[in-house]
Design a protein around this motif. Structure first.
Motif, PDB file in Angstrom:
ATOM      1  N   ASP A 186      -0.610  -0.473   3.359  1.00 36.03           N
ATOM      2  CA  ASP A 186       0.534   0.266   3.903  1.00 36.03           C
ATOM      3  C   ASP A 186       0.937   1.453   3.042  1.00 36.03           C
ATOM      4  O   ASP A 186       1.586   2.400   3.512  1.00 36.03           O
ATOM      5  N   ASN A 187       0.580   1.412   1.757  1.00 39.52           N
ATOM      6  CA  ASN A 187       0.884   2.523   0.849  1.00 39.52           C
ATOM      7  C   ASN A 187      -0.272   3.511   0.719  1.00 39.52           C
ATOM      8  O   ASN A 187      -0.311   4.329  -0.197  1.00 39.52           O
ATOM      9  N   ASN A 188      -1.247   3.372   1.631  1.00 36.99           N
ATOM     10  CA  ASN A 188      -2.426   4.244   1.649  1.00 36.99           C
ATOM     11  C   ASN A 188      -3.271   4.114   0.366  1.00 36.99           C
ATOM     12  O   ASN A 188      -3.913   5.064  -0.064  1.00 36.99           O
ATOM     13  N   GLN A 189      -3.254   2.920  -0.227  1.00 38.30           N
ATOM     14  CA  GLN A 189      -4.069   2.641  -1.399  1.00 38.30           C
ATOM     15  C   GLN A 189      -5.319   1.880  -0.974  1.00 38.30           C
ATOM     16  O   GLN A 189      -5.263   1.008  -0.100  1.00 38.30           O
ATOM     17  N   PRO A 190      -6.492   2.188  -1.593  1.00 41.48           N
ATOM     18  CA  PRO A 190      -7.728   1.490  -1.201  1.00 41.48           C
ATOM     19  C   PRO A 190      -7.652  -0.008  -1.508  1.00 41.48           C
ATOM     20  O   PRO A 190      -7.202  -0.420  -2.585  1.00 41.48           O
ATOM     21  N   VAL A 191      -8.061  -0.811  -0.549  1.00 39.98           N
ATOM     22  CA  VAL A 191      -8.194  -2.259  -0.730  1.00 39.98           C
ATOM     23  C   VAL A 191      -9.556  -2.669  -0.161  1.00 39.98           C
ATOM     24  O   VAL A 191     -10.218  -1.870   0.511  1.00 39.98           O
ATOM     25  N   ILE A 192      -9.941  -3.902  -0.434  1.00 37.98           N
ATOM     26  CA  ILE A 192     -11.220  -4.395   0.085  1.00 37.98           C
ATOM     27  C   ILE A 192     -10.942  -5.598   0.971  1.00 37.98           C
ATOM     28  O   ILE A 192     -10.355  -6.593   0.523  1.00 37.98           O
ATOM     29  N   ASN A 193     -11.333  -5.488   2.222  1.00 38.99           N
ATOM     30  CA  ASN A 193     -11.219  -6.609   3.158  1.00 38.99           C
ATOM     31  C   ASN A 193     -12.566  -7.311   3.243  1.00 38.99           C
ATOM     32  O   ASN A 193     -13.593  -6.662   3.463  1.00 38.99           O
ATOM     33  N   PHE A 194     -12.551  -8.629   3.046  1.00 43.03           N
ATOM     34  CA  PHE A 194     -13.813  -9.341   3.186  1.00 43.03           C
ATOM     35  C   PHE A 194     -13.676 -10.504   4.149  1.00 43.03           C
ATOM     36  O   PHE A 194     -12.581 -11.021   4.390  1.00 43.03           O
TER      37      PHE A 194
END
Length: 526
Positions: free
Chosen positions: A255-263
């Motif tokens: 939501d803060n436009n920060q990269p995350v990794i969805n697995f």
């Protein structure tokens, strides 16, 4: 002159195809597919890696412990004191004597290659010596496959990754020019990418900052640091599940436009994850990657579907590389660099120049010999030879193949081999003309008589090239590849193509000018 026959049309199509698709490689244009130069021609990174195979034993033991916990929980077998001892043994105690037979049967089914020792209701599980040796070898093989997959997903052209000796891995990555690229590749290769979901020991979590590793171990726990802060977590040593149950990993944005990794987890992983979160609402679960805690959120409700997220203040590039490492699989055992050297492109430039001179010189000499010795028959063979070279370049370009120095040697050798078929055919035609047969009959019988010998020679050479490609590595593969393509291309150009040209030109071939056409002075008969 006869109407164009199918052999000439096929040869013309092959020639146009070869010229069109080899142009990007010849001109080194930005557009279109082209041949990639190997490490010896354009420079790059050369590394020899060692592997800590003993760590694979510990990883396998931890995975077995997680399996024991899952199976016993699933079958409602009551147990206690599930521990790992020295990273090689699992111990536990059953609390109900009626569960012993069922537990033994389940463990025999789920844990192959292990020995089960019983002392009353206390049990221990260890891998057999054969299973230990197999696990170490699997760790090396898996490391080779994993590193190769990571480099391929990274977008690198034809990296070489191969086992060397008993416990070493050779890695060659062409085209690495800067220190930043080199460092990024080294981190991508060496990253274990060992993902675990672990339960926080809520009963003792408050004491984690004053607890040492041995005390934590006595409770069946482990202390792991947070990836971004000085905070530490007290986690259950046996993981809920690990990265072996992961099926996909992608970079996304929160939501803060920060990269995350969805697995995403497979069916078994999703069930384990859903069951655990359903039974532990209000407790914390840590997402652990390479023994560092990336997040430890509270479980608010049962989470189904097997979708999990990793957040850790990633840079976009870092998140991308980590997703690659997760998708390609974790290394069962960590690797380390034993030898590293950067190969500069200057050596490649000298090699390209020398090989190009050799190729051009060999090509010119062959063309001159064929024309001077066989006349127009030699010129026809030369046209086929040109077509053969263009086809080799075109096919290698379309497949994005890597050209190495031995590969260039293979092309030089193919020049001689490609024209060899026409030498055999021309000699058969000349023999028949000397016997007084007509030109048409001599050409047809010349091709028919020579075909079997040419086919046998090319098939045996092709078999040798295929074996070299299958079992060779690096530069040997490059040599075998150019040889294989050259042999197949020569069958089309030197046999089908030249035969069609003869049939097309047959009405123009004068029996009184056999010296011009075939390099002989004997008069033939129509």
């Amino acid at each position: 002159m006869k109407t164009l026959n199918f052999r000439v049309i096929l040869f013309a199509f092959a020639l146009i195809f070869g010229i069109v698709f080899s142009i990007p490689s010849i001109t080194q244009s930005e557009s279109g597919k082209k041949i990639t130069l190997g490490l010896d021609l354009q420079g790059g990174l050369h590394m020899l890696l060692g592997i800590k195979s003993d760590v694979a034993i510990e990883s396998r033991t931890k995975s077995m412990a997680a399996t024991v916990k899952y199976v016993f929980d699933d079958e409602e077998i009551i147990f206690d004191e599930l521990r790992m001892v020295d990273g090689k043994k699992i111990t536990f105690e059953l609390l109900d004597n009626d569960d012993v037979a069922k537990a033994k049967e389940l463990l025999k089914k789920e844990l192959e290659g292990t020995t089960l020792t019983q002392n009353g209701l206390k049990f221990s599980i260890e891998m057999t010596p054969e299973e230990i040796a197999r696990t170490k070898q699997n760790a090396i093989k898996q490391a080779v496959d994993t590193i190769r997959n990571r480099l391929n997903e990274f977008g690198l052209a034809e990296p070489t990754v191969a086992k060397q000796g008993e416990d070493k891995i050779l890695v060659e990555v062409p085209g690495i020019k800067t220190q930043e690229d080199e460092q990024r590749i080294r981190e991508l290769i060496a990253r274990a990418a060992h993902l675990q979901l672990m339960a926080v020991d809520e009963d003792r979590a408050a004491r984690v900052m004053t607890m040492n590793k041995n005390e934590a171990k006595s409770y069946g726990d482990v202390i792991l640091p947070d990836v971004n802060t000085p905070q530490k977590y007290l986690l259950r040593q046996i993981p809920i599940l690990d990265g072996s149950m992961l099926t996909d990993a992608k970079v996304a944005f929160d939501d803060n436009n920060q990269p995350v990794i969805n697995f995403t987890l497979n069916g078994q992983g999703a069930k384990i994850f859903g069951d655990f979160t359903g039974k532990n609402v209000g407790n914390r679960m840590a997402v652990v990657l390479d023994n560092k805690v990336y997040s430890a959120p509270n479980i608010r409700e049962r989470i189904g579907g097997g979708h999990v997220q990793i957040s850790g203040n990633f840079k976009l590039e870092e998140a991308h590389d980590l997703a690659i490492a997760l998708r390609s699989g974790a290394l069962l055992a960590p690797v380390f660099v034993e030898e590293k050297r950067s190969v500069g492109p200057s050596l490649g430039a000298d090699s390209i120049k020398a090989s190009s001179i050799a190729l051009a010189l060999g090509f010119v000499l062959v063309i001159l010999f064929m024309f001077l010795y066989y006349g127009m028959a030699g010129a026809i063979a030369n046209i086929a030879l040109v077509g053969n070279l263009f086809l080799i370049l075109a096919i290698m370009s379309l497949f994005g193949a890597t050209l190495t120095l031995p590969g260039m040697a293979g092309i030089v050798l193919t020049v001689g081999m490609a024209v060899d078929a026409n030498v055999i055919i021309n000699e058969r035609i000349r023999e028949l003309l000397h016997e007084g047969k007509s030109i048409a009959k001599s050409i047809e019988d010349g091709y028919n008589n020579a075909f079997t010998a040419i086919l046998d020679a090319n098939i045996t050479t092709l078999i040798a090239a295929v074996v070299l490609y299958a079992y060779g590595t690096g530069a040997i593969k490059g040599f075998a590849l150019t040889m294989s393509i050259g042999i197949l291309a020569s069958m089309l150009t030197a046999i089908v193509g030249t035969h069609g040209i003869y049939q097309w030109l047959l009405p123009k071939i004068n029996k009184k000018k056999l010296n011009f056409w075939f390099g002989i002075k004997t008069e033939g008969r129509q």
